[in-house]
Design a protein around this motif. Structure first.
Motif, PDB file in Angstrom:
ATOM      1  N   GLU A 128      29.166  42.370  31.030  1.00 36.81           N
ATOM      2  CA  GLU A 128      29.406  41.185  30.194  1.00 36.81           C
ATOM      3  C   GLU A 128      30.910  40.923  30.073  1.00 36.81           C
ATOM      4  O   GLU A 128      31.356  39.774  30.171  1.00 36.81           O
ATOM      5  CB  GLU A 128      28.794  41.386  28.806  1.00 36.81           C
ATOM      6  CG  GLU A 128      27.279  41.404  28.792  1.00 36.81           C
ATOM      7  CD  GLU A 128      26.698  41.668  27.412  1.00 36.81           C
ATOM      8  OE1 GLU A 128      25.576  41.216  27.143  1.00 36.81           O
ATOM      9  OE2 GLU A 128      27.357  42.356  26.599  1.00 36.81           O
ATOM     10  N   ALA A 129      31.672  41.994  29.858  1.00 38.54           N
ATOM     11  CA  ALA A 129      33.124  41.851  29.742  1.00 38.54           C
ATOM     12  C   ALA A 129      33.711  41.289  31.037  1.00 38.54           C
ATOM     13  O   ALA A 129      34.533  40.367  31.014  1.00 38.54           O
ATOM     14  CB  ALA A 129      33.752  43.209  29.403  1.00 38.54           C
ATOM     15  N   MET A 130      33.276  41.839  32.181  1.00 38.94           N
ATOM     16  CA  MET A 130      33.740  41.362  33.486  1.00 38.94           C
ATOM     17  C   MET A 130      33.463  39.878  33.668  1.00 38.94           C
ATOM     18  O   MET A 130      34.315  39.124  34.165  1.00 38.94           O
ATOM     19  CB  MET A 130      33.013  42.115  34.612  1.00 38.94           C
ATOM     20  CG  MET A 130      33.523  43.478  34.900  1.00 38.94           C
ATOM     21  SD  MET A 130      32.550  44.110  36.308  1.00 38.94           S
ATOM     22  CE  MET A 130      33.073  45.807  36.281  1.00 38.94           C
TER      23      MET A 130
ATOM     24  N   VAL B  79      45.960  43.352  35.550  1.00 42.04           N
ATOM     25  CA  VAL B  79      45.017  42.685  34.637  1.00 42.04           C
ATOM     26  C   VAL B  79      44.414  41.452  35.309  1.00 42.04           C
ATOM     27  O   VAL B  79      43.199  41.230  35.270  1.00 42.04           O
ATOM     28  CB  VAL B  79      45.716  42.304  33.311  1.00 42.04           C
ATOM     29  CG1 VAL B  79      44.843  41.354  32.496  1.00 42.04           C
ATOM     30  CG2 VAL B  79      46.022  43.551  32.503  1.00 42.04           C
ATOM     31  N   GLN B  80      45.260  40.651  35.947  1.00 40.28           N
ATOM     32  CA  GLN B  80      44.791  39.440  36.622  1.00 40.28           C
ATOM     33  C   GLN B  80      43.866  39.788  37.783  1.00 40.28           C
ATOM     34  O   GLN B  80      42.828  39.143  37.994  1.00 40.28           O
ATOM     35  CB  GLN B  80      45.981  38.629  37.126  1.00 40.28           C
ATOM     36  CG  GLN B  80      45.602  37.276  37.726  1.00 40.28           C
ATOM     37  CD  GLN B  80      44.807  36.407  36.775  1.00 40.28           C
ATOM     38  OE1 GLN B  80      45.214  36.198  35.638  1.00 40.28           O
ATOM     39  NE2 GLN B  80      43.651  35.921  37.207  1.00 40.28           N
ATOM     40  N   GLN B  81      44.228  40.825  38.522  1.00 38.28           N
ATOM     41  CA  GLN B  81      43.421  41.266  39.658  1.00 38.28           C
ATOM     42  C   GLN B  81      42.042  41.735  39.202  1.00 38.28           C
ATOM     43  O   GLN B  81      41.011  41.370  39.785  1.00 38.28           O
ATOM     44  CB  GLN B  81      44.159  42.414  40.364  1.00 38.28           C
ATOM     45  CG  GLN B  81      43.510  42.890  41.649  1.00 38.28           C
ATOM     46  CD  GLN B  81      44.280  44.074  42.259  1.00 38.28           C
ATOM     47  OE1 GLN B  81      45.343  44.436  41.787  1.00 38.28           O
ATOM     48  NE2 GLN B  81      43.704  44.665  43.277  1.00 38.28           N
ATOM     49  N   LEU B  82      42.009  42.543  38.141  1.00 39.52           N
ATOM     50  CA  LEU B  82      40.732  43.046  37.611  1.00 39.52           C
ATOM     51  C   LEU B  82      39.883  41.910  37.037  1.00 39.52           C
ATOM     52  O   LEU B  82      38.657  41.905  37.178  1.00 39.52           O
ATOM     53  CB  LEU B  82      40.984  44.101  36.530  1.00 39.52           C
ATOM     54  CG  LEU B  82      41.490  45.463  37.006  1.00 39.52           C
ATOM     55  CD1 LEU B  82      41.903  46.324  35.815  1.00 39.52           C
ATOM     56  CD2 LEU B  82      40.411  46.176  37.826  1.00 39.52           C
ATOM     57  N   SER B  83      40.546  40.957  36.390  1.00 37.37           N
ATOM     58  CA  SER B  83      39.843  39.805  35.822  1.00 37.37           C
ATOM     59  C   SER B  83      39.136  39.008  36.920  1.00 37.37           C
ATOM     60  O   SER B  83      37.951  38.658  36.792  1.00 37.37           O
ATOM     61  CB  SER B  83      40.830  38.920  35.061  1.00 37.37           C
ATOM     62  OG  SER B  83      40.175  37.790  34.531  1.00 37.37           O
ATOM     63  N   THR B  84      39.847  38.749  38.007  1.00 40.02           N
ATOM     64  CA  THR B  84      39.272  37.993  39.132  1.00 40.02           C
ATOM     65  C   THR B  84      38.139  38.771  39.796  1.00 40.02           C
ATOM     66  O   THR B  84      37.060  38.225  40.053  1.00 40.02           O
ATOM     67  CB  THR B  84      40.369  37.680  40.179  1.00 40.02           C
ATOM     68  OG1 THR B  84      41.412  36.948  39.538  1.00 40.02           O
ATOM     69  CG2 THR B  84      39.803  36.863  41.321  1.00 40.02           C
ATOM     70  N   LYS B  85      38.373  40.055  40.056  1.00 42.59           N
ATOM     71  CA  LYS B  85      37.349  40.900  40.673  1.00 42.59           C
ATOM     72  C   LYS B  85      36.103  40.992  39.805  1.00 42.59           C
ATOM     73  O   LYS B  85      34.979  40.953  40.295  1.00 42.59           O
ATOM     74  CB  LYS B  85      37.900  42.323  40.889  1.00 42.59           C
ATOM     75  CG  LYS B  85      38.644  42.537  42.190  1.00 42.59           C
ATOM     76  CD  LYS B  85      38.950  44.024  42.332  1.00 42.59           C
ATOM     77  CE  LYS B  85      39.619  44.334  43.656  1.00 42.59           C
ATOM     78  NZ  LYS B  85      39.933  45.779  43.765  1.00 42.59           N
ATOM     79  N   GLY B  86      36.322  41.131  38.499  1.00 45.21           N
ATOM     80  CA  GLY B  86      35.206  41.267  37.567  1.00 45.21           C
ATOM     81  C   GLY B  86      34.302  40.047  37.551  1.00 45.21           C
ATOM     82  O   GLY B  86      33.081  40.160  37.573  1.00 45.21           O
ATOM     83  N   LYS B  87      34.923  38.864  37.523  1.00 42.06           N
ATOM     84  CA  LYS B  87      34.137  37.620  37.539  1.00 42.06           C
ATOM     85  C   LYS B  87      33.319  37.508  38.825  1.00 42.06           C
ATOM     86  O   LYS B  87      32.137  37.140  38.799  1.00 42.06           O
ATOM     87  CB  LYS B  87      35.061  36.408  37.391  1.00 42.06           C
ATOM     88  CG  LYS B  87      35.641  36.235  35.997  1.00 42.06           C
ATOM     89  CD  LYS B  87      36.589  35.040  35.962  1.00 42.06           C
ATOM     90  CE  LYS B  87      37.205  34.852  34.586  1.00 42.06           C
ATOM     91  NZ  LYS B  87      38.183  33.734  34.577  1.00 42.06           N
TER      92      LYS B  87
END
Length: 360
Positions: free
Chosen positions: A280-282, A329-337
Motif C-alpha cells: 500500500e505504501a509503495m 527516495v525518488q528512485q524507490l518511489s518510482t519503483k514502488g509505484k
C-alpha cells in the motif's frame, strides 16, 4: 443453478489485512458477474453472516443473508454448516466449519505453528487444530503467497496439489480519497516514519524502539498505526517515547493521508503470509524499508530496501539512507509505484473463481 455460499463472518470484525482481502475479493467477484465474466445465470452467490454485522457491502449480484442466533466461532461451527448445506461454502479468513467437506478455505499463513508463543494458549490450540482439519477436509486450499504455501505443506501436511496461490490486490488504496487534516487531527509532526500493523510480537515492533536514537538523530518521528488485541496475542509492547506516536485504528482515508505524507515506511516483521501495508505504501509513492523474512521479498520484489530484522543497526542504516539521500527516495518511489501495479484484485478474483469452479 449452483449455489455458492460465502462465509461472511468477516463482516462482523474490525477490518485488518485478512478482512480487507475478503471484502475486496467479494466486491471484485460481484463486478465479474456484472460484466458477464462469471455466469450469474448458472451460479448464485450468497453471503451468510451472523446478525452482528459492522461492515455493509454494496453489491449488485451477490446476496447477503444474516442467519442464526449465535455469533463468532459458535455461529461458524454450529449454525453456518446448516445454512450452507446443499452448496459449496467459501471461507476467506483462515477459519471455517470443522466438519463440512464441501468447502474451500483461504488460509493466509501458518503463524500459529511458526510463532506459537505469539498467541494465547487457547487461540493457538484452536487454530492449530482447525488449520490442520480444514487443510485435510476442504476440497481446495487457497493461500496468499508461495511462502505460505510452503509453510502450510510443511506444518499441516496438506497435499501440494491441493494448495493454490492468489496474491492480494492493491486497487483499494487508489479508490479512497486521502482525508484532509489527518496530521493535524492526530497532532503528527513531519517528517515521520510510518509503521502499520497489529501489535503481534512477531511483527517485531520492539526493533523500532531499539533504533529510536538513530531515528531521532535524523530529526524523524515515528507514527504507528494499529490496534493491540491482548485476547489473541500473548504479549504486547509497552514502550513510551516522545518520538513515537501511537494513533491506534484509523479510517482508510486517514491511512492514505498518513502514507502520502510519510518520509518512509518501515516493516520489521519476522513473519508474514503476505504483508499488504508495504505494498500500500509503495502504491502511494512512499519509500519502504522492509524485513527480509517470510513472504516480504516475494511481495516487495526489488522495490524496497531490505534489512535483517534480527539486526536493528541494519534497519537504522536503511533509515539514514532514506533521510539523507533524496535521489534514492525518488528512485524507490518510482519503483514502488511500478511494482505495486502488478497486484490487482481483478486478477485475484479471476484466479479465485477458477479455483471455485474447479471445486464445484
Amino acid at each position: 443453478m449452483n449455489t455458492i455460499y460465502i462465509n461472511a463472518r468477516f463482516l462482523t470484525q474490525t477490518v485488518t489485512g485478512v478482512q480487507r482481502y475478503a471484502i475486496e475479493l467479494i466486491k471484485e467477484i460481484d463486478k465479474l458477474i456484472d460484466c458477464g465474466e462469471v455466469d450469474g445465470t448458472n451460479y448464485s452467490f450468497c453471503l451468510l453472516s451472523p446478525a452482528n454485522v459492522v461492515t455493509q457491502l454494496e453489491l449488485k449480484h451477490i446476496r447477503h443473508r444474516s442467519v442464526g442466533k449465535l455469533k463468532g466461532h459458535a455461529w461458524e461451527q454450529l449454525e453456518l454448516p446448516f445454512y450452507s448445506k446443499g452448496g459449496l461454502l467459501i471461507n476467506l479468513c483462515n477459519t471455517g466449519p470443522a466438519f463440512k467437506r464441501n468447502q474451500v478455505v483461504t488460509i493466509h499463513d501458518a503463524s500459529v505453528f511458526s510463532y506459537p508463543n505469539a498467541f494465547s494458549f487457547a487461540f493457538r490450540s484452536w487454530y492449530q487444530f482447525l488449520t490442520v482439519r480444514l487443510g485435510k477436509i476442504s476440497k481446495r486450499v487457497i493461500t496468499v503467497s508461495n511462502f505460505s504455501k510452503g509453510e502450510l505443506i510443511q506444518h499441516c501436511k496438506i497435499a501440494a496439489q491441493k494448495v493454490s496461490v492468489t496474491h492480494l490486490g492493491i486497487d483499494h488504496i487508489h479508490e479512497r480519497q486521502a482525508a484532509h487534516g489527518t496530521l493535524e487531527k492526530y497532532g503528527i509532526e513531519s517528517p515521520y516514519v510510518l509503521a502499520v500493523s497489529t501489535m503481534n510480537p512477531y511483527k517485531n515492533f520492539k526493533l523500532i524502539f531499539e533504533i529510536l536514537p538513530e531515528v531521532q538523530a535524523q530529526n524523524l518521528n515515528v507514527v504507528i498505526v494499529g490496534s493491540q488485541n491482548s485476547k489473541v496475542f500473548s504479549s504486547h509492547i509497552q514502550n513510551e517515547s516522545e518520538a513515537v506516536q501511537w494513533v491506534g485504528y484509523v479510517s482508510d482515508e486517514e491511512l492514505k493521508a498518513l502514507y502520502e505524507n510519510a518520509a518512509g515506511f518501515i516493516f520489521p516483521s519476522l513473519y508474514e503470509g503476505f504483508g499488504l501495508p508495504p505494498l500500500e505504501a509503495m502504491a502511494l509513492g512512499c519509500p519502504v524499508i522492509v524485513s527480509s523474512r517470510g513472504s516480504i521479498p516475494e511481495v516487495c520484489g526489488e522495490a524496497g530496501l531490505y534489512f535483517d530484522p534480527h539486526h536493528p543497526q541494519e534497519a537504522a542504516s536503511r533509515l539514514v539512507e532514506i533521510a539523507s539521500n533524496p535521489d534514492l527516495v525518488q528512485q524507490l518511489s518510482t519503483k514502488g509505484k511500478e511494482h505495486s501495479s502488478f497486484f490487482s484484485w481483478n486478477k485475484c478474483a479471476k484466479d479465485t473463481i477458477n479455483i471455485i469452479m474447479n471445486a464445484v
